[in-house]
Design a protein around this motif. Structure first.
Motif, short mmCIF file in Angstrom:
data_model
loop_
_atom_site.label_atom_id
_atom_site.label_comp_id
_atom_site.label_asym_id
_atom_site.label_seq_id
_atom_site.Cartn_x
_atom_site.Cartn_y
_atom_site.Cartn_z
N TYR A 24 0.83 -1.20 0.00
CA TYR A 24 0.00 0.00 0.00
C TYR A 24 0.87 1.26 0.00
O TYR A 24 0.52 2.27 -0.64
CB TYR A 24 -0.93 0.01 1.20
CG TYR A 24 -2.02 -1.04 1.16
CD1 TYR A 24 -2.44 -1.60 -0.05
CD2 TYR A 24 -2.64 -1.48 2.32
CE1 TYR A 24 -3.43 -2.56 -0.09
CE2 TYR A 24 -3.64 -2.45 2.29
CZ TYR A 24 -4.03 -2.98 1.08
OH TYR A 24 -5.01 -3.94 1.05
N ALA A 25 1.98 1.20 0.73
CA ALA A 25 2.87 2.36 0.75
C ALA A 25 3.46 2.63 -0.63
O ALA A 25 3.57 3.78 -1.06
CB ALA A 25 3.99 2.13 1.77
N MET A 26 3.81 1.54 -1.33
CA MET A 26 4.36 1.71 -2.67
C MET A 26 3.28 2.20 -3.64
O MET A 26 3.54 3.04 -4.50
CB MET A 26 4.95 0.39 -3.15
CG MET A 26 5.73 0.49 -4.45
SD MET A 26 7.12 1.67 -4.40
CE MET A 26 8.24 0.80 -3.30
N ALA A 27 2.07 1.69 -3.49
CA ALA A 27 0.97 2.16 -4.33
C ALA A 27 0.70 3.64 -4.08
O ALA A 27 0.40 4.40 -5.02
CB ALA A 27 -0.29 1.34 -4.06
N ALA A 28 0.82 4.06 -2.83
CA ALA A 28 0.62 5.48 -2.50
C ALA A 28 1.71 6.34 -3.16
O ALA A 28 1.43 7.42 -3.68
CB ALA A 28 0.64 5.67 -0.99
N ARG A 29 2.93 5.84 -3.15
CA ARG A 29 4.01 6.57 -3.81
C ARG A 29 3.74 6.69 -5.30
O ARG A 29 3.99 7.73 -5.91
CB ARG A 29 5.35 5.86 -3.58
CG ARG A 29 5.86 5.93 -2.15
CD ARG A 29 7.15 5.16 -1.97
NE ARG A 29 8.25 5.75 -2.71
CZ ARG A 29 9.47 5.22 -2.78
NH1 ARG A 29 9.72 4.08 -2.15
NH2 ARG A 29 10.43 5.80 -3.46
N PHE A 30 3.23 5.61 -5.87
CA PHE A 30 2.86 5.63 -7.29
C PHE A 30 1.85 6.75 -7.57
O PHE A 30 2.01 7.53 -8.50
CB PHE A 30 2.28 4.27 -7.67
CG PHE A 30 1.61 4.23 -9.02
CD1 PHE A 30 2.36 4.08 -10.17
CD2 PHE A 30 0.23 4.37 -9.13
CE1 PHE A 30 1.75 4.05 -11.42
CE2 PHE A 30 -0.39 4.34 -10.37
CZ PHE A 30 0.37 4.19 -11.52
N LEU A 31 0.82 6.83 -6.74
CA LEU A 31 -0.22 7.85 -6.95
C LEU A 31 0.33 9.26 -6.74
O LEU A 31 0.00 10.18 -7.50
CB LEU A 31 -1.39 7.59 -6.00
CG LEU A 31 -2.26 6.37 -6.31
CD1 LEU A 31 -3.26 6.13 -5.20
CD2 LEU A 31 -2.97 6.56 -7.65
N VAL A 32 1.15 9.42 -5.71
CA VAL A 32 1.71 10.75 -5.42
C VAL A 32 2.55 11.25 -6.59
O VAL A 32 2.51 12.44 -6.94
CB VAL A 32 2.55 10.70 -4.12
CG1 VAL A 32 3.42 11.94 -3.99
CG2 VAL A 32 1.65 10.57 -2.91
N HIS A 33 3.30 10.34 -7.20
CA HIS A 33 4.22 10.77 -8.25
C HIS A 33 3.59 10.81 -9.64
O HIS A 33 4.10 11.51 -10.52
CB HIS A 33 5.45 9.85 -8.27
CG HIS A 33 6.36 10.07 -7.10
ND1 HIS A 33 7.24 11.12 -7.01
CD2 HIS A 33 6.51 9.37 -5.94
CE1 HIS A 33 7.89 11.05 -5.87
NE2 HIS A 33 7.48 10.01 -5.20
N THR A 34 2.50 10.06 -9.86
CA THR A 34 1.90 10.06 -11.20
C THR A 34 0.70 11.01 -11.31
O THR A 34 0.42 11.50 -12.40
CB THR A 34 1.44 8.64 -11.59
OG1 THR A 34 0.50 8.15 -10.61
CG2 THR A 34 2.62 7.69 -11.69
N SER A 35 0.02 11.26 -10.21
CA SER A 35 -1.17 12.11 -10.26
C SER A 35 -0.90 13.51 -10.81
O SER A 35 -1.70 14.02 -11.62
CB SER A 35 -1.82 12.20 -8.89
OG SER A 35 -2.33 10.94 -8.49
N PRO A 36 0.20 14.18 -10.42
CA PRO A 36 0.44 15.52 -10.98
C PRO A 36 0.50 15.53 -12.51
O PRO A 36 -0.02 16.45 -13.14
CB PRO A 36 1.79 15.92 -10.36
CG PRO A 36 1.84 15.16 -9.08
CD PRO A 36 1.19 13.85 -9.37
#
Length: 286
Positions: free
Chosen positions: A222-234
């Protein structure tokens, strides 16, 4: 707006038959997340190729036609290399073939949709890859240090080429349709479907390793998925702003360093990065 030079590199990446699917021993969940993404490539990328090939028939602009053909060449090289790696993954986890069957059926069904929807999906997915590229390249030290060089090099080569053709699907969609709402829908559909397809693969792999039911492993996932979202969403939100064009987005400096290093590589050599160096510099093992 034209793309910069798009070079089709036919790089025959090779992988040891006994390669560990946990190719980054410090990050097993991350290893399987990327394994899951790799599984999608031999189904996603032929869909992209078929879609833009059909759209190409309606294009008269010579530069856009040349860009689309180069896009097709790069995507074809990508999925062939991923397929070689995936075949080795399936030797360790044969049930991944079931996941592949599901993806094949889904993309066969998508191919029956109208061209506008399919091209919006393609442009949407390609927008997401811009965010992924920025993340993987800028955070390569934490994501690839100490990892298998062949898998790391495959992934980062793929990302470099994503920056080279980042304009193409967007330009093609806007050339034929220019519809903001369709573009936004394609971003949602393309991004969420590929992410969900990848999840099917990494879930099977984590189950095989006995990690799927472990709370500690799930929290790391989940932490890695959150990092994915944080970095791709912008990157995805940015694409919805007025006046947006992919060419206006600056690529990480390392991308240009990689292409320069590749230009100096002897013909036939595979560009393997040195993952024992914490910085993962853009130079290749000799």
């Amino acid at each position: 707006m034209s793309s910069s030079a798009i070079l089709v590199r036919q790089i025959p990446f090779s992988f040891d038959e006994d390669i560990n699917p946990v190719w980054n021993p410090q990050r097993p969940e991350w290893s399987h997340m990327l394994n899951g993404a790799s599984l999608t490539m031999p189904y996603l990328e032929p869909f992209l190729i078929k879609t833009v090939t059909e759209a190409l028939k309606q294009v008269d602009d010579p530069q856009l036609k040349a860009d689309v053909r180069a896009f097709i060449g790069q995507e074809g090289a990508h999925y062939k290399n991923h397929r070689r790696y995936n075949e080795i993954l399936k030797q360790t986890c044969p049930e991944l073939a079931d996941v592949e069957d599901e993806m094949e059926a889904e993309y066969r069904a998508f191919q029956k949709r109208d061209l506008k929807w399919r091209l919006a999906y393609v442009a949407g997915f390609e927008t997401m890859t811009m965010g992924i590229t920025e993340w993987l390249v800028r955070k390569r030290a934490s994501l690839f240090f100490g990892a298998d060089a062949s898998v790391s090099s495959l992934v980062l080569w793929h990302m470099v080429e994503e920056t080279e053709h980042k304009n193409v699907a967007y330009d093609l969609y806007m050339h034929l349709y220019g519809d903001w709402r369709g573009k936004a829908l394609g971003l949602l559909c393309g991004s969420t479907h590929v992410a969900w397809s990848s999840r099917k693969g990494y879930r099977r792999l984590l189950m095989r390793d006995g990690k799927w039911e472990r709370i500690s492993s799930r929290l790391r996932l989940y932490a890695m998925a959150a990092r994915f979202l944080v970095h791709t969403s912008p990157a995805m939100f940015r694409s919805l702003l007025p006046g947006y064009h992919p060419a206006k987005v600056n690529d990480p400096e390392w991308v240009a360093q990689w292409t320069s290093a590749y230009d100096g590589l002897a013909e036939g050599c595979i560009p393997l990065l040195d993952t024992s160096d914490p910085e993962i510099p853009a130079r290749f093992q000799t």
